[in-house]
Structure formats: structure tokens, C-alpha cells
Scaffold this active site. Structure first.
Site, PDB file in Angstrom:
ATOM      1  N   HIS A 135      -0.525  -8.604   1.087  1.00  0.00           N
ATOM      2  CA  HIS A 135      -1.642  -8.671   2.055  1.00  0.00           C
ATOM      3  C   HIS A 135      -2.429  -9.964   1.986  1.00  0.00           C
ATOM      4  O   HIS A 135      -3.318 -10.184   2.798  1.00  0.00           O
ATOM      5  CB  HIS A 135      -2.601  -7.494   1.813  1.00  0.00           C
ATOM      6  CG  HIS A 135      -1.901  -6.183   1.831  1.00  0.00           C
ATOM      7  ND1 HIS A 135      -1.594  -5.483   0.683  1.00  0.00           N
ATOM      8  CD2 HIS A 135      -1.394  -5.466   2.844  1.00  0.00           C
ATOM      9  CE1 HIS A 135      -0.940  -4.387   1.011  1.00  0.00           C
ATOM     10  NE2 HIS A 135      -0.807  -4.344   2.297  1.00  0.00           N
ATOM     11  N   SER A 154       5.321   0.279   4.363  1.00  0.00           N
ATOM     12  CA  SER A 154       5.345   0.152   2.898  1.00  0.00           C
ATOM     13  C   SER A 154       5.966   1.385   2.222  1.00  0.00           C
ATOM     14  O   SER A 154       5.941   1.494   0.997  1.00  0.00           O
ATOM     15  CB  SER A 154       3.924  -0.076   2.374  1.00  0.00           C
ATOM     16  OG  SER A 154       3.034   0.812   2.990  1.00  0.00           O
ATOM     17  N   HIS A 183       0.828  -1.202   0.000  1.00  0.00           N
ATOM     18  CA  HIS A 183       0.000   0.000   0.000  1.00  0.00           C
ATOM     19  C   HIS A 183       0.867   1.259   0.000  1.00  0.00           C
ATOM     20  O   HIS A 183       0.973   1.966   1.003  1.00  0.00           O
ATOM     21  CB  HIS A 183      -0.946  -0.004   1.207  1.00  0.00           C
ATOM     22  CG  HIS A 183      -2.082  -0.971   1.055  1.00  0.00           C
ATOM     23  ND1 HIS A 183      -2.729  -1.546   2.104  1.00  0.00           N
ATOM     24  CD2 HIS A 183      -2.692  -1.455  -0.059  1.00  0.00           C
ATOM     25  CE1 HIS A 183      -3.682  -2.352   1.663  1.00  0.00           C
ATOM     26  NE2 HIS A 183      -3.675  -2.318   0.348  1.00  0.00           N
ATOM     27  N   CYS A 214       2.058  -7.533  13.887  1.00  0.00           N
ATOM     28  CA  CYS A 214       3.396  -7.999  13.522  1.00  0.00           C
ATOM     29  C   CYS A 214       4.481  -7.161  14.179  1.00  0.00           C
ATOM     30  O   CYS A 214       4.245  -6.041  14.633  1.00  0.00           O
ATOM     31  CB  CYS A 214       3.554  -8.031  12.010  1.00  0.00           C
ATOM     32  SG  CYS A 214       3.841  -6.417  11.312  1.00  0.00           S
ATOM     33  N   THR A 227      -2.662  -7.693  11.172  1.00  0.00           N
ATOM     34  CA  THR A 227      -1.262  -7.511  11.581  1.00  0.00           C
ATOM     35  C   THR A 227      -0.876  -6.052  11.800  1.00  0.00           C
ATOM     36  O   THR A 227       0.153  -5.777  12.403  1.00  0.00           O
ATOM     37  CB  THR A 227      -0.317  -8.076  10.508  1.00  0.00           C
ATOM     38  OG1 THR A 227      -0.607  -7.420   9.266  1.00  0.00           O
ATOM     39  CG2 THR A 227      -0.469  -9.576  10.358  1.00  0.00           C
ATOM     40  N   SER A 271      -2.557   0.955   6.249  1.00  0.00           N
ATOM     41  CA  SER A 271      -3.108   0.869   7.595  1.00  0.00           C
ATOM     42  C   SER A 271      -2.057   1.210   8.644  1.00  0.00           C
ATOM     43  O   SER A 271      -2.296   2.013   9.546  1.00  0.00           O
ATOM     44  CB  SER A 271      -3.657  -0.548   7.817  1.00  0.00           C
ATOM     45  OG  SER A 271      -4.039  -0.734   9.145  1.00  0.00           O
ATOM     46  N   ASN A 272      -0.859   0.616   8.513  1.00  0.00           N
ATOM     47  CA  ASN A 272       0.108   0.853   9.593  1.00  0.00           C
ATOM     48  C   ASN A 272       0.621   2.294   9.592  1.00  0.00           C
ATOM     49  O   ASN A 272       0.952   2.839  10.633  1.00  0.00           O
ATOM     50  CB  ASN A 272       1.227  -0.197   9.574  1.00  0.00           C
ATOM     51  CG  ASN A 272       2.201   0.032   8.467  1.00  0.00           C
ATOM     52  OD1 ASN A 272       3.109   0.831   8.614  1.00  0.00           O
ATOM     53  ND2 ASN A 272       2.022  -0.637   7.346  1.00  0.00           N
ATOM     54  N   GLU A 290      -6.123  -7.520   3.740  1.00  0.00           N
ATOM     55  CA  GLU A 290      -5.717  -8.611   4.639  1.00  0.00           C
ATOM     56  C   GLU A 290      -6.944  -9.214   5.341  1.00  0.00           C
ATOM     57  O   GLU A 290      -7.060 -10.436   5.479  1.00  0.00           O
ATOM     58  CB  GLU A 290      -4.729  -8.063   5.666  1.00  0.00           C
ATOM     59  CG  GLU A 290      -4.213  -9.139   6.592  1.00  0.00           C
ATOM     60  CD  GLU A 290      -3.350  -8.574   7.723  1.00  0.00           C
ATOM     61  OE1 GLU A 290      -2.618  -7.585   7.498  1.00  0.00           O
ATOM     62  OE2 GLU A 290      -3.429  -9.113   8.834  1.00  0.00           O
ATOM     63  N   HIS A 293     -10.198  -4.008   4.384  1.00  0.00           N
ATOM     64  CA  HIS A 293      -8.746  -4.078   4.174  1.00  0.00           C
ATOM     65  C   HIS A 293      -8.426  -5.420   3.504  1.00  0.00           C
ATOM     66  O   HIS A 293      -8.993  -6.460   3.868  1.00  0.00           O
ATOM     67  CB  HIS A 293      -8.006  -3.957   5.509  1.00  0.00           C
ATOM     68  CG  HIS A 293      -6.525  -3.824   5.346  1.00  0.00           C
ATOM     69  ND1 HIS A 293      -5.711  -4.905   5.090  1.00  0.00           N
ATOM     70  CD2 HIS A 293      -5.707  -2.740   5.363  1.00  0.00           C
ATOM     71  CE1 HIS A 293      -4.455  -4.499   4.977  1.00  0.00           C
ATOM     72  NE2 HIS A 293      -4.430  -3.172   5.139  1.00  0.00           N
TER      73      HIS A 293
HETATM   74  S1  SF4 Z   1       3.536  -4.927   8.034  1.00  0.00           S
HETATM   75 FE1  SF4 Z   1       3.965  -6.865   9.078  1.00  0.00          FE
HETATM   76  S2  SF4 Z   1       2.443  -8.300   8.285  1.00  0.00           S
HETATM   77 FE2  SF4 Z   1       2.453  -6.522   6.904  1.00  0.00          FE
HETATM   78  S3  SF4 Z   1       3.911  -7.081   5.301  1.00  0.00           S
HETATM   79 FE3  SF4 Z   1       5.082  -6.023   6.881  1.00  0.00          FE
HETATM   80  S4  SF4 Z   1       5.895  -7.657   8.229  1.00  0.00           S
HETATM   81 FE4  SF4 Z   1       4.233  -8.519   7.004  1.00  0.00          FE
END
Ligand code: SF4
Length: 306
Positions: free
Chosen positions: A74, A266, A41, A194, A164, A223-224, A126, A124
Site C-alpha cells: 500500500h 488480497s 490486507h 486499478c 486505487t 478496502s477492495n 494508501e 487507509h
Molecule cells: S489492488 Fe490494485 S493497486 Fe492494490 S495492490 Fe492490487 S493491483 Fe495494486
């Protein structure tokens, strides 16, 4: 101006593997090459691959017969794998192993008769993939309130799993409510959020104490990355989620001398470097890196590409 670069930031092991896999697939099979959903993403990454002839699709109907199809980091629901197999497409699976782990947990627990509460965000990629594994047994939980509303046939056989890339704090609040409503609830042996998500959030939480402003390099659909901006905000610091240096507004820094920069899992480092360069040019910023955790994890490429 003082710029503090949070570490770890940016690419995680899963994103590194997925991008390397796509690079290698282009080398081996040429283009056009098809990828189910965005490989990761991030707009800059996706635009770059599109310029090289990669076609990102959101349905298999867009994929012609006889071509190579790569699954993104994902993951995908099993019906996509089935359909691709029926169509005889050559597929390469670049799903992050930490996402696959959640799929396997969902399958195992549902097979043992558990109702699965998946804590995550609707829509999402995932979450769509994980829910697709056991649609009859899984319930999506997005908020604390959802825990009170969910209808479970046997409260003694409930398990929770998580996306995650959640906010660690939000997930903890939801898990606490789940434990209160279902005291016998089971969970994954280790947290599904994760290592990369946890480490980036930990770095922001610690460094926000020194920051006047936090810049999070990452795309809106990451998302992260969004969770990092929300976390800085919840620490009382103004945070901006930016795709790159072009999004920076110089007026943000009036009266704000200490800038913490981080990047979602990402977001490539080159985008962070552009931001630093701009701040050095405009404000003669000094730059230091603050390492909160070391990361060594690497994932091997999918089998057909090794
Ligand atoms: S954020 Fe975590 S779960 Fe997602 S691709 Fe990276 S290591 Fe894998």
C-alpha cells in the site's frame, strides 16, 4: 446448489509481487524480518508470515537498528522513508506500482500549483501514504458532501486523484460533483482505480444478476473486498464478507440455490477452495467458473530481490 466462481477474483499483480517479495526477502535475509504495516490486507496471509518470523510494525520505533525493513503493497509516506534512511535501515520497497503512480501524480500536480482532491478513505494506508507526499496541497474527499465543503484557493487549478481500491460507482458520483463545482478540474490521464479493482467489481456486477447470495472472501480491513460486498448488496443480493470457510453459516443458504463466490485482491485462492469444498460437502454443489475478464499483468520484484 449451484456455485458460480467469479473470474477474475483474488490476488492481483500488486499483491502477488508483494507476497513474492516477502518470501524472497525471508529466503535471502532470514528472520526476524520487519514489514511496515500488513504486507497485504489479509488475515490469513499476515498470520502465515508471522508464524515464519515476520514482524509487522505500525511505527519505525518498533524496528531495531541494523535489520531489513520491507514496505507493504500500500506504500508509505515520505517521512517514513526519510526516518528509515536516517536510521540506516536496509529497506525494500514492495509498494504496488499502481499506488506509486498515484503518489507521483500528486507530487507532479502539487508542483504545478494545483490543489489536489484525493478521493479515498481516511486512515487507509494508501491514502496516508499519498497524502504524506504533498500534505500542504492535498484535500481528502470521502463523500459527495465533502466536495461542497472543501476550501480551494483557486478553483481554476484543481485536480482529482483517487485511491486505487474505491467503488467505481461511488467514485463516479463524487467525480461528477467535483466537475460540477470545479468545471476546469483536471484529472489523471487514466483512472486511478486499478484494473484489478475494476475487473473484480465488473464481475460481481454482472454475476449478481444470477445470484441468490454472494460470498466475498476477504478481510474486513481490505478496502477492495468490502467494496465487492457493498456492490453485491447494492445489486439487491445478500452478500457476506468472510475471511474463510469457518465464517460460513449453513442457514444462509436456506432457499438460496445460486451462490456466487468472489475474492478480494488480497485473498488467496486456497481460502476460496475451502469454501467451495464445504458447499460441495454440505449441499452437493455443482461448480462452474465464469470468466468476465482475462488478466495477464505481472510486476517485477523490487530491485534488491531480483
Ligand atoms: S489492488 Fe490494485 S493497486 Fe492494490 S495492490 Fe492490487 S493491483 Fe495494486
Amino acid at each position: 446448489m449451484r456455485v458460480i466462481l467469479a473470474a477474475p477474483r483474488g490476488f492481483c499483480a500488486g499483491v502477488n509481487m508483494a507476497i513474492e517479495a516477502l518470501d524472497r526477502a525471508i529466503e535471502l535475509f532470514g528472520t526476524p524480518l520487519y514489514v511496515y504495516h500488513e504486507i497485504v490486507h489479509n488475515k490469513w496471509v499476515v498470520d502465515g508470515f508471522q508464524r515464519r518470523g515476520v514482524v509487522f510494525v505500525s511505527s519505525l520505533a518498533e524496528v531495531p537498528s541494523g535489520v531489513t525493513l520491507l514496505y507493504s503493497a500500500h506504500g508509505v509516506p515520505p517521512e517514513i522513508r526519510r526516518e528509515a534512511a536516517e536510521r540506516g535501515l536496509q529497506t525494500i520497497d514492495a509498494t504496488c506500482p499502481l499506488v506509486t503512480k498515484v503518489h507521483k501524480e500528486a507530487i507532479r500536480f502539487a508542483g504545478e500549483g494545483y490543489a489536489v482532491l484525493l478521493i479515498g478513505h481516511a486512515g487507509h494506508d494508501e491514502v496516508v501514504g499519498t497524502m504524506g507526499e504533498v500534505p500542504e496541497a492535498i484535500h481528502l474527499i470521502q463523500t459527495v458532501e465533502d466536495v461542497d465543503l472543501v476550501d480551494i484557493p483557486d478553483p481554476a487549478r484543481v485536480v482529482y486523484l483517487t485511491q486505487t481500491t474505491l467503488s467505481v460507482d461511488d467514485a463516479e458520483r463524487i467525480i461528477e460533483r467535483i466537475r460540477r463545482r470545479f468545471p476546469q478540474v483536471a484529472g489523471p490521464s487514466r483512472d486511478d482505480i486499478c484494473y484489478a479493482t475494476q475487473n473484480r467489481q465488473e464481475a460481481v456486477r454482472i454475476l449478481a444478476a444470477e445470484a441468490d447470495i454472494v460470498l466475498v472472501v476477504g478481510s474486513r480491513n481490505s478496502s477492495n473486498s468490502r467494496r465487492l460486498a457493498e456492490l453485491a448488496d447494492s445489486c439487491g443480493v445478500v452478500a457476506h464478507l468472510i475471511d474463510g470457510a469457518a465464517d460460513i453459516r449453513l442457514e444462509w443458504f436456506v432457499g438460496n440455490e445460486t451462490v456466487v463466490i468472489t475474492a478480494g485482491a488480497s485473498a488467496p485462492e486456497t481460502l476460496v477452495e475451502d469454501c467451495v469444498e464445504l458447499l460441495q460437502k454440505q449441499f452437493h454443489a455443482s461448480v462452474e467458473t465464469r470468466v468476465i475478464r482475462e488478466e495477464q499483468l505481472r510486476f517485477v520484484l523490487p530491485k534488491p530481490l531480483r
